[in-house]
Design an enzyme around this catalytic site. Sequence first.
Site, PDB file in Angstrom:
ATOM      1  N   LYS A 153       0.842  -1.202   0.000  1.00 21.29           N
ATOM      2  CA  LYS A 153       0.000   0.000   0.000  1.00 21.29           C
ATOM      3  C   LYS A 153       0.875   1.250   0.000  1.00 21.29           C
ATOM      4  O   LYS A 153       1.554   1.533   0.979  1.00 21.29           O
ATOM      5  CB  LYS A 153      -0.905   0.042   1.232  1.00 21.29           C
ATOM      6  CG  LYS A 153      -1.967   1.144   1.091  1.00 21.29           C
ATOM      7  CD  LYS A 153      -2.622   1.517   2.389  1.00 21.29           C
ATOM      8  CE  LYS A 153      -1.850   2.539   3.177  1.00 21.29           C
ATOM      9  NZ  LYS A 153      -1.680   3.840   2.506  1.00 21.29           N
ATOM     10  N   GLU A 206       4.545   7.289  15.364  1.00 21.74           N
ATOM     11  CA  GLU A 206       3.224   7.125  15.969  1.00 21.74           C
ATOM     12  C   GLU A 206       2.485   5.922  15.348  1.00 21.74           C
ATOM     13  O   GLU A 206       1.986   5.043  16.060  1.00 21.74           O
ATOM     14  CB  GLU A 206       2.451   8.417  15.708  1.00 21.74           C
ATOM     15  CG  GLU A 206       1.141   8.537  16.404  1.00 21.74           C
ATOM     16  CD  GLU A 206       0.356   9.719  15.815  1.00 21.74           C
ATOM     17  OE1 GLU A 206       0.982  10.659  15.282  1.00 21.74           O
ATOM     18  OE2 GLU A 206      -0.880   9.666  15.895  1.00 21.74           O
ATOM     19  N   GLY A 224       3.838   3.552  13.584  1.00 24.63           N
ATOM     20  CA  GLY A 224       4.665   2.364  13.823  1.00 24.63           C
ATOM     21  C   GLY A 224       4.318   1.719  15.166  1.00 24.63           C
ATOM     22  O   GLY A 224       4.234   0.487  15.278  1.00 24.63           O
ATOM     23  N   GLU A 270      10.367   0.950  10.023  1.00 20.59           N
ATOM     24  CA  GLU A 270      11.377   1.988   9.799  1.00 20.59           C
ATOM     25  C   GLU A 270      10.677   3.320  10.031  1.00 20.59           C
ATOM     26  O   GLU A 270       9.803   3.701   9.256  1.00 20.59           O
ATOM     27  CB  GLU A 270      11.956   1.854   8.384  1.00 20.59           C
ATOM     28  CG  GLU A 270      13.298   2.514   8.247  1.00 20.59           C
ATOM     29  CD  GLU A 270      13.168   3.930   7.745  1.00 20.59           C
ATOM     30  OE1 GLU A 270      13.157   4.862   8.598  1.00 20.59           O
ATOM     31  OE2 GLU A 270      13.075   4.112   6.523  1.00 20.59           O
ATOM     32  N   GLU A 302      10.760  15.618  15.202  1.00 25.22           N
ATOM     33  CA  GLU A 302      11.097  15.493  13.786  1.00 25.22           C
ATOM     34  C   GLU A 302      10.292  16.534  13.007  1.00 25.22           C
ATOM     35  O   GLU A 302       9.059  16.531  13.040  1.00 25.22           O
ATOM     36  CB  GLU A 302      10.747  14.078  13.307  1.00 25.22           C
ATOM     37  CG  GLU A 302      11.256  13.794  11.915  1.00 25.22           C
ATOM     38  CD  GLU A 302      10.935  12.382  11.455  1.00 25.22           C
ATOM     39  OE1 GLU A 302       9.856  11.866  11.809  1.00 25.22           O
ATOM     40  OE2 GLU A 302      11.756  11.799  10.721  1.00 25.22           O
TER      41      GLU A 302
END
Length: 502
Positions: free
Chosen positions: A206, A261, A263, A280, A411
């Site tokens: 996806k 978040e 992940g 990742e 980030e």
Amino acid sequence: MAAKKKTRPPEKTVPAAPPGNDFRLGEPYAPAPEATDHARIAPAYGLFINGAFVSAASGKRFPTVNPATEATLSEVSEAGPGDVDKAIAAARKAFGPWNRLKASERGKYLFRIARLLQERAREFAVIESMDGGKPIRESRDFDVPQAAAHFFYHGGWADKLAYAFPGRKIAPVGVAGQIIPWNFPLLMAAWKIAPALACGNTVVLKPAESTPLTALKLAELLADAGLPPGVVNIITGAGDTGAALVNHPGIDKIAFTGSTEVGKQIQRAVAATGKRHTLELGGKAAHIIFDDAPVDQAVEGIINGIFFNQGHVCCAGSRLLVQEGVAETIVAKLRRRMENLVLGDPLDKNTDIGAIHSRAQLERIEALVRAGVEEGACIHQSGQTLPAKGYWFRPTIFTETAQSHRINREEIFGPVLSVMTFRTPDEAIEKANNTPYGLSGGVWTDKGAKIFGVTGALRAGVLWANTFNKFDPASPFGGYKESGLGREGGLHGLAAYVNLSR
Ligand code: ADP
């Protein structure tokens, strides 16, 4: 003499896409308004399941937008749970025959895909830049060649797995569900699909909802390469589609690249299900410059480290740590260099800084930059004129920053660098490791011993010395701490797609 009359070639008439969006491969379709000869984009796309494009059961579609012009490029289908189920069933059915295929034959498919990517590089590069906003120089020289390189590299492994895992019995994991982000859409698809296929797995992938076009182009290419139906299925949709894939019992492995978040949500969802997973996630890399570094090369490395792909890079060198003796010189040179970056049309080959990926991402960058100013950091921005339409952000450097500032902790995922200084290697290491992330880092120094000493103490999965943002399919990539788990690329990346036993 009568002037020779110029005759125009007859205009080709292309039939409109059939109703219901059931494109058959190879069938000509009416181009989308923004399509050109170099970017054949259909006005709408179905889901690529079992080797053909089919409508989503709900018939729902959503637009994908060019962030540099705000024009809709195409509409893609929204896969619901029933469509996810169908894609996984296709992958399951294809798994046995694909896995039983002679490994060298599997490898040939990967080589063929790699060669077709090279042949169609220009089209992939143009579409990547239109859909995501990145400069064509980058999609042409980096994303597309790297994607081809991943297929070549893994094609080579397909019949040599016994050498990768000597003395072990090797079996593929099964059906891999793969979810990728919007910052390197084609390349992330290659990172995910190539090792999975090389090891005998089948795939449901996806792409991100905002950059689906090169993955759908790749679907066309896979069919052209003769890849058996169902070996790779590409379904479009947003978070709900991703969650349906993650939660489906027919998936044996999840490979995810995206935010920390999401992940974490995925890790919770797969806990105790026995599903293998690699994640990742985000990063906040320290880029460390010692006073014995080659200054001009370091400045280029810093610029590339933060402004590559508008800073939409999980391993971006977003926290610059400069030794006090060279800090003033480095910052002065960086500011001068920043002024010379060309910002604008991603399709212009002179462009260095393209469009910010989306309005939402622009707002996030603006909010964090505001926080930086409010918390007392000193802001330096370049003076380029911004285009009237589209999403743009000027290259930005913060000095006088503290470790506690949000711009050093969170980030930003944009063209924003924050600078801190240090005196000793220990101080640099301590500051570099003072983050919940651990994806990447860089060190510039003339001394080999210092490179080994410092990088050995940095808690980051990928480390560069006297360079930054260099990639190779043979190098494992991945993080520690909140940057994720597992590695992609190299031997370590292969290990994620096999079950090993004695
Ligand atoms: P970003 O914040 O950079 O957009 P995300 O982590 O939200 O990154 O998105 C990365 C990928 O994960 C996208 O393909 C997105 O559709 C998908 N995604 C988002 N939410 C979920 C979820 N809850 N489960 C699975 N996939 C998701």
